[in-house]
Every structure is written in structure tokens, then in C-alpha cells.
Design an enzyme around this catalytic site. Structure first.
Site, PDB file in Angstrom:
ATOM      1  N   GLN A 217       0.862  -1.183   0.000  1.00 15.99           N
ATOM      2  CA  GLN A 217       0.000   0.000   0.000  1.00 15.99           C
ATOM      3  C   GLN A 217       0.899   1.234   0.000  1.00 15.99           C
ATOM      4  O   GLN A 217       1.411   1.646   1.042  1.00 15.99           O
ATOM      5  CB  GLN A 217      -0.919  -0.020   1.220  1.00 15.99           C
ATOM      6  CG  GLN A 217      -1.737  -1.305   1.352  1.00 15.99           C
ATOM      7  CD  GLN A 217      -2.757  -1.475   0.245  1.00 15.99           C
ATOM      8  OE1 GLN A 217      -3.711  -0.716   0.131  1.00 15.99           O
ATOM      9  NE2 GLN A 217      -2.562  -2.486  -0.602  1.00 15.99           N
ATOM     10  N   ALA A 258     -11.893   2.557   3.962  1.00 17.39           N
ATOM     11  CA  ALA A 258     -10.890   1.695   3.337  1.00 17.39           C
ATOM     12  C   ALA A 258     -10.045   2.453   2.317  1.00 17.39           C
ATOM     13  O   ALA A 258     -10.269   3.639   2.050  1.00 17.39           O
ATOM     14  CB  ALA A 258     -11.571   0.500   2.688  1.00 17.39           C
ATOM     15  N   HIS A 259      -9.083   1.747   1.721  1.00 19.33           N
ATOM     16  CA  HIS A 259      -8.125   2.368   0.810  1.00 19.33           C
ATOM     17  C   HIS A 259      -8.780   2.909  -0.464  1.00 19.33           C
ATOM     18  O   HIS A 259      -9.731   2.344  -0.988  1.00 19.33           O
ATOM     19  CB  HIS A 259      -6.986   1.409   0.459  1.00 19.33           C
ATOM     20  CG  HIS A 259      -7.420   0.100  -0.136  1.00 19.33           C
ATOM     21  ND1 HIS A 259      -6.550  -0.925  -0.361  1.00 19.33           N
ATOM     22  CD2 HIS A 259      -8.623  -0.344  -0.539  1.00 19.33           C
ATOM     23  CE1 HIS A 259      -7.192  -1.944  -0.891  1.00 19.33           C
ATOM     24  NE2 HIS A 259      -8.452  -1.609  -1.010  1.00 19.33           N
ATOM     25  N   ASN A 260      -8.271   4.043  -0.901  1.00 21.32           N
ATOM     26  CA  ASN A 260      -8.688   4.701  -2.140  1.00 21.32           C
ATOM     27  C   ASN A 260     -10.136   5.185  -2.141  1.00 21.32           C
ATOM     28  O   ASN A 260     -10.694   5.494  -3.185  1.00 21.32           O
ATOM     29  CB  ASN A 260      -8.454   3.801  -3.353  1.00 21.32           C
ATOM     30  CG  ASN A 260      -6.972   3.606  -3.638  1.00 21.32           C
ATOM     31  OD1 ASN A 260      -6.380   2.631  -3.191  1.00 21.32           O
ATOM     32  ND2 ASN A 260      -6.376   4.541  -4.367  1.00 21.32           N
ATOM     33  N   SER A 278     -12.150   1.899  -2.651  1.00 20.77           N
ATOM     34  CA  SER A 278     -12.392   2.598  -3.919  1.00 20.77           C
ATOM     35  C   SER A 278     -13.818   3.087  -4.092  1.00 20.77           C
ATOM     36  O   SER A 278     -14.202   3.501  -5.189  1.00 20.77           O
ATOM     37  CB  SER A 278     -11.997   1.714  -5.109  1.00 20.77           C
ATOM     38  OG  SER A 278     -10.607   1.418  -5.074  1.00 20.77           O
TER      39      SER A 278
END
EC number: 2.3.1.191
Length: 361
Positions: A217, A258-260, A278
Site C-alpha cells: 500500500q 478503506a483504501h482509495n 475505492s
């Protein structure tokens, strides 16, 4: 710029004490005084608990009866309010009593925060880090290499700010906050206790042998201005690029981003909500508690998601109110729930009809 373990004297603090006249407070709130302007105010109170020297507010008429018994020196009310009985408090008439009292609370919070200045021991601030004036750095805090801390930042004890992170002016980080490397935090942000900003996103690639390979990440987290993050909430760094929390977003306690993910301006998110990787949430949305939002979908501006809903696919227009799992328009959800409640009675009627048909055969 400070290096090694900090050897600075204890910070200067004073016991905060607010004391203003009713007239001064009215000027701050663009209000009109009805009563004695010279009276002194030194504390805030709920209207039912008001005592001499305190100021309160009346926004919900359900509490109007307290106005006639409260001992508060001053009460903030709407300009349109018309008392039905005698009262002893001085009134401050404003356009919106709730908003005005909120403004007063904000000013009082700033007043309290500004009492703390300096650096407590033991703390560590890297020699390559910079810290702006008006700082407060609590004991056992750690500020790593190449970090940039703005003016009037309050960092409470046991906060960690890791390499190359940037924190803007007038931010507050409460005890136990962890800021991972390369995080970007704007101005006037508040991060409450034990929140984690920038931990790895949940990225693992399944392998043929049934194991999982960790996906590095390499991105970061960006918080724009006036963002508030609740206690024990987590915002994961992007795989590549940035997880972005736009200006004015307010996130409650125990929320997982969460990520993005990208959260639009002025969106509010209540506790125990999880937003998968995302996903994009628009501006001015309201997300209730215990909501789940699927990854890789876009939630339009001004969407309202009721508590405990699961948003599995993207809504098709702005301003929708969603309920249930999978989430549907609230009006359809309510109709469905009404029918579900009638199922036992409906089943009973069907059995009765079946029995009648059998008896007539």
C-alpha cells in the site's frame, strides 16, 4: 525546529475562565439584548441547570417551561420567540438560537485550547521536523523526520506522527492518535483519541496454493480543511494515489474508511459505518450508523442512508433516501416492512380460505 529528546520547560497552562458581559456575547452572535447588557457571564449551562453567571439557549419549545424557572443569567432565543409567562433571565435574540449557541461553544472551545502552549517532557521531535508557533506538544509524543506541523497545533500526549507527514494550522490531535507516513492534514482539523490515519489498506492477492500475497500500500491519506475524525476511527492509505476526505467532512467514532475511498465535501458519517475500498461518496451526504457501503461504487451528492443499511450498488440519482439491505428507496422499504408485519395475519387468512375450499369440495 527541535532535535533529539526535547529538553524544554513544561508548557504554560492556566485554568481557563470565561468572563464576558451579555453585551459582548450578543455582539459576537449578532444578537439583540432584551434586559441588562452589563451582566457578567462566566459559564455555559443547559437551560434546566442554569445558575447565576451562566448562559443557556432555548431552541426546542419542548423545553420552554424551563425558561420560566431557570436561574441562568442569560438565555439565547430566536427573534420570533414570544414568552407566555414572566421570566427572570436576560434574553439574547438571534436568528437561530441553536446555531448561535453552537457558535458560542466553538468560541469557548478555542478559548480553552489556547490555554495550552509549549512542549511537555519527555517528547521526541526530529531535528528535520518543523513546528509552527503557538504549539502544544504533550508528553510522550513522537514527531518523525521531515514532518511539518503548522501554527497553533495542539498535539496531546502519546500521539505519533510518522515520516514526512504534514499537519496544517489550528489542528488538534487528541491522545493516542497515530498518523502514518506521508499523511496530509489540512487546516482546522480535529482528530479524536486513538484514531489511526494512514494504516495499510486491506489488500491481499489470493494465490493458487490458498495463501494470500500482501499487496504493498504505497499511497497516502489526505484530509482537507475543517475535517473532524471521531475516536477509534480508521482511514486506510491508498494502494496507489490517495484516500481523500474532502473539506468539512465529519466522521463519528468507530468508522472504517478503506483504501482509495473518496468522501465528498460536508458529508457526515455516523458510528460503526464501514466504507469498502475505492468507493466514492458524494458531497453533503448523510450516512447513518452501522451502514455498509460496497467497494467500487459511487454514491451521489446529497444521498441519505438510514442506519443499518447496506448499499450494494450505486444509487441512480442525487438526493435519494435509502434504507435496508440491500438498500432501496426509503418509501419502498417502508412499504415492504408494512407488508412484512402483516404476513402472520395474511397467512392465517390464507389457511382459513384453504380450509373453506377443502370443506366445500
Amino acid at each position: 525546529m527541535l532535535g533529539e529528546a526535547v529538553q524544554k520547560q513544561n508548557p504554560t497552562t492556566t485554568t481557563p475562565r470565561m468572563e464576558f458581559t451579555v453585551e459582548q456575547i450578543a455582539l459576537m452572535l449578532n444578537g439583540e439584548v432584551k434586559g441588562d447588557k452589563s451582566l457578567k457571564i462566566n459559564q455555559l449551562a443547559k437551560i434546566e441547570d442554569g445558575t447565576k453567571g451562566s448562559i443557556s439557549f432555548l431552541a426546542n419549545l419542548k423545553y420552554e417551561h424551563f425558561l420560566y424557572t431557570t436561574q441562568a443569567t442569560a438565555v439565547i432565543v430566536d427573534k420570533t420567540f414570544e414568552p407566555k409567562k414572566e421570566y427572570s433571565s436576560t434574553l439574547i435574540l438571534v436568528e437561530n438560537a441553536y446555531s448561535a449557541f453552537t457558535t458560542l461553544l466553538q468560541e469557548y472551545q478555542k478559548f480553552i485550547a489556547n490555554q495550552k502552549k509549549g512542549i511537555e517532557q519527555p517528547s521526541f521531535i526530529s531535528s528535520s521536523a518543523t513546528v509552527g508557533e503557538g504549539e502544544y506538544i504533550g508528553a510522550f509524543s513522537y514527531i518523525a523526520d521531515n514532518c511539518k506541523i503548522g501554527k497553533n497545533v495542539k498535539i496531546y500526549p502519546h500521539v505519533t506522527v510518522l515520516e514526512a507527514s504534514i499537519i496544517g494550522d489550528n489542528c488538534t490531535l487528541y491522545s493516542g492518535v497515530k498518523i502514518y507516513p506521508n499523511t496530509r492534514i489540512g487546516n482546522h482539523c480535529t482528530i479524536h483519541a486513538n484514531a489511526v490515519i494512514g494504516a495499510d489498506g486491506f489488500g491481499f492477492a489470493p494465490q493458487a496454493d490458498g495463501t494470500y500475497q500482501t499487496i504493498p500500500q504505497l499511497g497516502n491519506v489526505v484530509l482537507e480543511d475543517y475535517v473532524s475524525i471521531g475516536a477509534n476511527s480508521t482511514i486506510d492509505r491508498a494502494t496507489i494515489g490517495s484516500t481523500i476526505i474532502r473539506e468539512g467532512v465529519k466522521i463519528d467514532n468507530l468508522v472504517q474508511i478503506a483504501h482509495n475511498v473518496e468522501i465528498g465535501k460536508n458529508t457526515v458519517i455516523a458510528a460503526q459505518t464501514g466504507i469498502a475500498g475505492s468507493a466514492k461518496v458524494g458531497a453533503n451526504c448523510m450516512i447513518g450508523g452501522q451502514v455498509g457501503i460496497n467497494g467500487h461504487i459511487s454514491v451521489p451528492n446529497k444521498t441519505i442512508v438510514m442506519g443499518q443499511s447496506g448499499v450494494s450498488k450505486a444509487p441512480n440519482k442525487e438526493g435519494m433516501i435509502l434504507s435496508g439491505t440491500p438498500a432501496t428507496e426509503n418509501i419502498d422499504y417502508l412499504k415492504t416492512q408494512a407488508l412484512i408485519r402483516k404476513l402472520p395475519a395474511t397467512e392465517k387468512r390464507l389457511r382459513e380460505l384453504e380450509n373453506k375450499l377443502k370443506s366445500n369440495e
